[in-house]
Design an enzyme around this catalytic site. Sequence first.
Site, mmCIF file in Angstrom:
data_model
loop_
_atom_site.group_PDB
_atom_site.id
_atom_site.type_symbol
_atom_site.label_atom_id
_atom_site.label_comp_id
_atom_site.label_asym_id
_atom_site.label_seq_id
_atom_site.Cartn_x
_atom_site.Cartn_y
_atom_site.Cartn_z
ATOM 1 N N ASP A 200 3.879 -22.203 16.548
ATOM 2 C CA ASP A 200 4.888 -21.459 15.796
ATOM 3 C C ASP A 200 5.981 -22.368 15.246
ATOM 4 O OD1 ASP A 200 5.933 -18.915 14.912
ATOM 5 O OD2 ASP A 200 7.524 -19.164 16.387
ATOM 6 N N LYS B 288 4.027 -19.187 6.337
ATOM 7 C CA LYS B 288 3.436 -19.537 7.615
ATOM 8 C C LYS B 288 3.035 -18.252 8.342
ATOM 9 C CE LYS B 288 6.798 -19.529 11.282
ATOM 10 N NZ LYS B 288 7.600 -20.173 12.267
ATOM 11 N N HIS C 36 10.438 -22.872 5.439
ATOM 12 C CA HIS C 36 11.805 -22.654 4.964
ATOM 13 C C HIS C 36 12.792 -23.708 5.497
ATOM 14 C CE1 HIS C 36 11.988 -20.361 8.735
ATOM 15 N NE2 HIS C 36 13.268 -20.612 8.708
ATOM 16 N N LYS D 298 16.521 -25.926 3.622
ATOM 17 C CA LYS D 298 17.885 -25.938 4.159
ATOM 18 C C LYS D 298 18.684 -27.080 3.541
ATOM 19 C CE LYS D 298 16.890 -23.703 8.547
ATOM 20 N NZ LYS D 298 17.839 -22.593 8.577
ATOM 21 N N GLU E 270 16.488 -21.694 20.304
ATOM 22 C CA GLU E 270 16.855 -20.320 19.939
ATOM 23 C C GLU E 270 17.341 -19.592 21.188
ATOM 24 O OE1 GLU E 270 13.885 -18.618 16.764
ATOM 25 O OE2 GLU E 270 12.731 -19.617 18.321
ATOM 26 N N HIS F 71 7.693 -26.676 11.446
ATOM 27 C CA HIS F 71 9.107 -27.029 11.242
ATOM 28 C C HIS F 71 9.488 -28.381 11.854
ATOM 29 C CE1 HIS F 71 9.244 -23.001 9.879
ATOM 30 N NE2 HIS F 71 9.352 -22.429 11.059
ATOM 31 N N LYS G 222 12.537 -20.712 23.155
ATOM 32 C CA LYS G 222 13.206 -19.418 23.040
ATOM 33 C C LYS G 222 14.010 -19.163 24.309
ATOM 34 C CE LYS G 222 10.233 -17.230 19.750
ATOM 35 N NZ LYS G 222 11.267 -17.244 18.712
ATOM 36 N N ARG H 221 0.815 -1.219 0.000
ATOM 37 C CA ARG H 221 0.000 0.000 0.000
ATOM 38 C C ARG H 221 0.851 1.274 0.000
ATOM 39 N NH1 ARG H 221 -3.123 -1.329 5.305
ATOM 40 N NH2 ARG H 221 -0.920 -1.672 5.719
HETATM 41 P P1 NAP Z 1 5.346 -7.008 7.805
HETATM 42 O O1 NAP Z 1 6.741 -6.542 8.016
HETATM 43 O O2 NAP Z 1 4.273 -6.526 8.704
HETATM 44 O O3 NAP Z 1 4.961 -6.629 6.299
HETATM 45 C C1 NAP Z 1 3.669 -6.741 5.805
HETATM 46 C C2 NAP Z 1 3.665 -6.286 4.352
HETATM 47 O O4 NAP Z 1 2.327 -6.362 3.851
HETATM 48 C C3 NAP Z 1 4.127 -4.880 4.154
HETATM 49 O O5 NAP Z 1 4.851 -4.796 2.948
HETATM 50 C C4 NAP Z 1 2.816 -4.112 4.042
HETATM 51 O O6 NAP Z 1 3.059 -2.937 3.331
HETATM 52 C C5 NAP Z 1 1.981 -5.118 3.290
HETATM 53 N N1 NAP Z 1 0.537 -4.944 3.450
HETATM 54 C C6 NAP Z 1 -0.154 -4.869 4.613
HETATM 55 N N2 NAP Z 1 -1.481 -4.701 4.367
HETATM 56 C C7 NAP Z 1 -1.621 -4.687 3.017
HETATM 57 C C8 NAP Z 1 -2.718 -4.548 2.146
HETATM 58 N N3 NAP Z 1 -3.965 -4.386 2.611
HETATM 59 N N4 NAP Z 1 -2.496 -4.585 0.828
HETATM 60 C C9 NAP Z 1 -1.250 -4.742 0.319
HETATM 61 N N5 NAP Z 1 -0.159 -4.874 1.100
HETATM 62 C C10 NAP Z 1 -0.337 -4.848 2.430
HETATM 63 O O7 NAP Z 1 5.243 -8.598 7.814
HETATM 64 P P2 NAP Z 1 6.387 -9.654 7.484
HETATM 65 O O8 NAP Z 1 7.148 -9.916 8.716
HETATM 66 O O9 NAP Z 1 7.140 -9.244 6.259
HETATM 67 O O10 NAP Z 1 5.525 -10.954 7.207
HETATM 68 C C11 NAP Z 1 4.841 -11.209 5.991
HETATM 69 C C12 NAP Z 1 4.224 -12.593 6.060
HETATM 70 O O11 NAP Z 1 5.263 -13.541 6.195
HETATM 71 C C13 NAP Z 1 3.307 -12.800 7.268
HETATM 72 O O12 NAP Z 1 2.279 -13.689 6.920
HETATM 73 C C14 NAP Z 1 4.220 -13.454 8.293
HETATM 74 O O13 NAP Z 1 3.512 -14.237 9.197
HETATM 75 C C15 NAP Z 1 5.079 -14.302 7.384
HETATM 76 N N6 NAP Z 1 6.396 -14.634 7.942
HETATM 77 C C16 NAP Z 1 7.295 -13.660 8.257
HETATM 78 C C17 NAP Z 1 8.532 -13.999 8.764
HETATM 79 C C18 NAP Z 1 9.573 -12.957 9.087
HETATM 80 O O14 NAP Z 1 10.684 -13.337 9.424
HETATM 81 N N7 NAP Z 1 9.276 -11.688 8.990
HETATM 82 C C19 NAP Z 1 8.874 -15.348 8.951
HETATM 83 C C20 NAP Z 1 7.941 -16.329 8.605
HETATM 84 C C21 NAP Z 1 6.711 -15.959 8.108
HETATM 85 P P3 NAP Z 1 2.103 -1.643 3.407
HETATM 86 O O15 NAP Z 1 1.871 -1.340 4.844
HETATM 87 O O16 NAP Z 1 2.888 -0.616 2.672
HETATM 88 O O17 NAP Z 1 0.873 -2.018 2.678
#
Ligand code: NAP
Length: 482
Positions: A235, A148, A178, A182, A216, A240, A329, A51
């Site tokens: 989680d 996930k 992921h 590995k 961890e 995993h 953790k 967005r």
């Molecule tokens: P995040 O940092 O909160 O990022 C969310 C992303 O979604 C941002 O780019 C946000 O950008 C976008 N977004 C939110 N609402 C939106 C909408 N209505 N339309 C379009 N884009 C939208 O989350 P994240 O950590 O990257 O995680 C993303 C996914 O991966 C989640 O499902 C999370 O559970 C999973 N995940 C993450 C990790 C990790 O290490 N981070 C690990 C495993 C799984 P805008 O606000 O600009 O729209």
Amino acid sequence: MVSRVIPTDPFDLVIFGGTGDLSRRKILPGLYRRFWDGQMPKEARVIGAARSDMDDAEYRDFVRQSVTEFVPKRKCDDDLLDAFLSRVSYVTIDAKGSGGWEALATLMRPDVVKAFYFSVAPGLFGDLAERLHRFKIADDDARIVVEKPFGHDLVSARALNATLAEHFDETQIYRIDHYLGKETVQNLMAVRFGNMLFEPLWNAQYVDHIQITVAETVGVGGRGEYYDRSGAMRDMVQNHLMQLLCLTAMEPPSKFDPDAVRDEKLKVIRALQPLKVGNLVRGQYRSRDESYVTDVANPDSRTESYIAMKVEIANWRWNGTPFYLRTGKRMKERVSEIVVRFKEPPHSIFEDDTGQTANELTIRLQPNEGMDLTVTIKEPGPGGMRLIDVPLDMTFAEALGEEAADVPDAYERLIMDVIRGNQTLFMRGDEVEAAWAWTDPIIEGWETREDRPKSYEPGSTGPEEALMLLHKDHRRWRELRT
Ligand code: NAP
């Protein structure tokens, strides 16, 4: 050779959530590394979508920063990075709105592989899937990648699967775990099914027990709110650890083919015995200076930051051989490993006190990815027949030198598998549902009993009760060491 370039078709990869944490830390740096080593074709394109109001130049700055921060210096070549960035663009899009979708449709090229990474909250998956079709962006060969958590329980996982199935065939859906990307996890299959040495012994007759540890050192960090709703079971275990268990326990698939492998994993999950209450320990880190409940800002939280369990598999191969699982953790070391502890020889021809123990095969996911097999030999020297255990260590970095340093990170490997249309290392919908079907009653059990997790010292090996889980079987956890 690790550096071998596997031909990949040109692609347009759209990352929904392209400005998020996962994109910044894993997806974008991973794509650059694949560009650097020639696996990502020069004609490929990466389109960030979220967005936030940005133009292409601003998004390229964001990508440049992410690459500079998360890719080792020796791979950060300025010219190559510029060439990579020239393949990157951005569209402002709201998953729940209609703005931006026409622009995305215009950007997509015909005749290239189309992949859509849903790196956003799962609540948006349905909106994205529906709009990709409504705006005729995804074709029948398009792939979607989802992250996930895949559901919170069986009911929500089924609903998520049903939502995706309305718009995509199962062969188009890539559910990322992921851990499956590995190097060592794939090596587990190579070791089991590419050698004559292990598989004949890989059963209850010769294996005493198996330990799977994902420890961890970090706490819940900034994810407190999410983590407190999930806990270690949802989680880590449901996905995993369960995947590691499946790959360790499964029967040999007839070939290294997505459905052949996933059918075998599914059979393992379906053969898991319901968990007995006495075979479960949940913990929460707590000391005077630091505590889980403070970290998640929920003083009454009963969520576990640690879990250990003894799991039994009801089939011919594993009857009587327990699998001990633990993850937590704020533990002493950051270690992920699978330990296969073989039985002791049925009869010793040596004197009783010679120190002989059972063989142990350790498959280390982190740190120092590699394998380690302990064997018993004679202690060198004139002191008679005294036996000692020595490691036959195969740390990839040592054994493979330069090549091991270039072993792709799990995400970069998995993204290229998506482009190549190879689902072997991705979870199938029925696997995810079967895993929830096993974990749901366990979670319901402790919620009904209103169990409180046991305390453990931050930086320790977990609660005392988890040690007892093995002690009562006359076994011990392998020491947590890096
Ligand atoms: P995040 O940092 O909160 O990022 C969310 C992303 O979604 C941002 O780019 C946000 O950008 C976008 N977004 C939110 N609402 C939106 C909408 N209505 N339309 C379009 N884009 C939208 O989350 P994240 O950590 O990257 O995680 C993303 C996914 O991966 C989640 O499902 C999370 O559970 C999973 N995940 C993450 C990790 C990790 O290490 N981070 C690990 C495993 C799984 P805008 O606000 O600009 O729209």
